[in-house]
Scaffold this motif. Sequence first.
Motif, PDB file in Angstrom:
ATOM      1  N   VAL A  28       0.834  -1.193   0.000  1.00 43.68           N
ATOM      2  CA  VAL A  28       0.000   0.000   0.000  1.00 43.68           C
ATOM      3  C   VAL A  28       0.871   1.247   0.000  1.00 43.68           C
ATOM      4  O   VAL A  28       2.054   1.195   0.344  1.00 43.68           O
ATOM      5  CB  VAL A  28      -0.954   0.032   1.213  1.00 43.68           C
ATOM      6  CG1 VAL A  28      -1.934  -1.126   1.161  1.00 43.68           C
ATOM      7  CG2 VAL A  28      -0.174   0.006   2.518  1.00 43.68           C
ATOM      8  N   SER A  29       0.269   2.349  -0.359  1.00 40.50           N
ATOM      9  CA  SER A  29       0.944   3.635  -0.356  1.00 40.50           C
ATOM     10  C   SER A  29      -0.122   4.713  -0.254  1.00 40.50           C
ATOM     11  O   SER A  29      -1.314   4.409  -0.196  1.00 40.50           O
ATOM     12  CB  SER A  29       1.788   3.800  -1.629  1.00 40.50           C
ATOM     13  OG  SER A  29       2.591   4.950  -1.542  1.00 40.50           O
ATOM     14  N   ALA A  30       0.322   5.971  -0.250  1.00 40.79           N
ATOM     15  CA  ALA A  30      -0.631   7.070  -0.134  1.00 40.79           C
ATOM     16  C   ALA A  30      -0.001   8.355  -0.637  1.00 40.79           C
ATOM     17  O   ALA A  30       1.196   8.403  -0.921  1.00 40.79           O
ATOM     18  CB  ALA A  30      -1.065   7.236   1.323  1.00 40.79           C
ATOM     19  N   GLY A  31      -0.808   9.394  -0.718  1.00 37.57           N
ATOM     20  CA  GLY A  31      -0.329  10.718  -1.100  1.00 37.57           C
ATOM     21  C   GLY A  31      -1.417  11.749  -0.890  1.00 37.57           C
ATOM     22  O   GLY A  31      -2.600  11.412  -0.811  1.00 37.57           O
ATOM     23  N   ALA A  32      -1.003  13.000  -0.809  1.00 35.04           N
ATOM     24  CA  ALA A  32      -1.958  14.086  -0.616  1.00 35.04           C
ATOM     25  C   ALA A  32      -2.777  14.339  -1.877  1.00 35.04           C
ATOM     26  O   ALA A  32      -3.913  14.793  -1.800  1.00 35.04           O
ATOM     27  CB  ALA A  32      -1.221  15.357  -0.204  1.00 35.04           C
TER      28      ALA A  32
END
Length: 128
Positions: A28-32
């Motif tokens: 998994v990952s994320a970002g604004a």
Amino acid sequence: MATVYYPAIIERGPEGFGVFFPDLPGCVSAGATIQEAAVNAEEALSGHLAVGVDYGDAIPEPSDIDVIVVDSDVDVAARLLVRGERPGRSVRVQVSIDEGLLARIDKVAKNRSGFLADAARAALAARG
């Protein structure tokens, strides 16, 4: 190494965007923003594949992005293919190396071949 493209799903969250890979549970990952999430997804994929190889995990083949089914409770912002490098099979080679350098490598490396392969990857990455 073989270049592979894994499908990823970017979903809207309360504080930005999350990314998950249906073929790779736990990756998994994320970002604004959607763009930041997509860029971060490549780093997450690379790390996931490398750790999987280190632990001897089977690495599944990527699914076709067009057939991925996502739960209806996921607020999908985008689907994308993320580039990753899947290690190929090891090949035995013969190389010549200074004996002093080899001794120094052996003092710090658990695995001589792995150390040399990691050094080669780092040198190639630095060259772009």
